[in-house]
Design a protein around this motif. Structure first.
Motif, PDB file in Angstrom:
ATOM      1  N   PHE A  53      23.352  77.087  46.174  1.00  0.00           N
ATOM      2  CA  PHE A  53      24.082  75.957  46.736  1.00  0.00           C
ATOM      3  C   PHE A  53      25.276  76.393  47.586  1.00  0.00           C
ATOM      4  CE2 PHE A  53      27.477  72.741  46.178  1.00  0.00           C
ATOM      5  CZ  PHE A  53      26.886  71.714  46.898  1.00  0.00           C
ATOM      6  N   THR A 115      29.863  69.184  41.655  1.00  0.00           N
ATOM      7  CA  THR A 115      28.896  70.230  41.332  1.00  0.00           C
ATOM      8  C   THR A 115      28.923  70.523  39.837  1.00  0.00           C
ATOM      9  OG1 THR A 115      30.535  71.930  41.799  1.00  0.00           O
ATOM     10  CG2 THR A 115      29.048  71.331  43.601  1.00  0.00           C
ATOM     11  N   VAL A 147      24.197  73.115  41.032  1.00  0.00           N
ATOM     12  CA  VAL A 147      23.716  72.036  41.900  1.00  0.00           C
ATOM     13  C   VAL A 147      24.823  71.032  42.189  1.00  0.00           C
ATOM     14  CG1 VAL A 147      21.330  72.223  41.123  1.00  0.00           C
ATOM     15  CG2 VAL A 147      22.894  70.669  39.942  1.00  0.00           C
TER      16      VAL A 147
END
Length: 148
Positions: A53, A115, A147
């Motif tokens: 990410f 996140t 994520v």
């Protein structure tokens, strides 16, 4: 009198033979039980941490063997002891249990509300249990995925 003593000696000898046989059998059974118990008491899982990410991107994987019946957080602790890439910090939440806050050698942290570290059983099953409540099974592949 001789017959009486001979009979006693015969009974004593038979007892010894039976007891020795029984003890040998019991020792064999105990050894087999311990060997089976040792095999069953440890399990091996694959543990992956990955960040696809944000920089620094990484993916680390490790096979971890530990006692069966332990929560996943114990496997995480063992992995962290074996490899600094698996270091982590967590906090306890009354609603969610133990939440992984930082992970990896750079201790990448989630941003509240943005996140987080998603707990996944491969290939793609998101686990609703926290890392201290999930009990891995032998052969599990568990992933902590950074994520949004």
């Amino acid at each position: 009198m001789l017959f009486k003593n001979s009979l006693g000696l015969l009974i004593l000898c038979l007892s010894c033979l039976c007891c020795d046989g029984w003890i040998l059998h019991a020792q064999t059974l105990c050894k087999e039980m311990n060997e089976n118990s040792a095999r069953e008491s440890n399990i091996t899982i694959k543990y992956t941490i990955r960040n696809q990410f944000a920089e620094p991107w990484f993916e680390y994987e490790q096979n971890v063997t530990s006692k069966a019946g332990q929560p996943f957080i114990r496997f995480m602790e063992q992995a962290a002891d074996d490899d600094k890439n698996f270091q982590f910090s967590s906090r306890h939440s009354s609603k969610h249990g133990y939440v992984v806050e930082e992970l990896g050698k750079d201790m990448l942290a989630g941003t509240p509300g943005l996140t987080y570290w998603r707990f996944v059983k491969a290939p793609s099953t998101v686990l609703s249990l926290d890392v201290s409540r999930y009990i891995p099974e032998d052969g599990d592949h568990l992933i902590l995925d950074f994520v949004m």
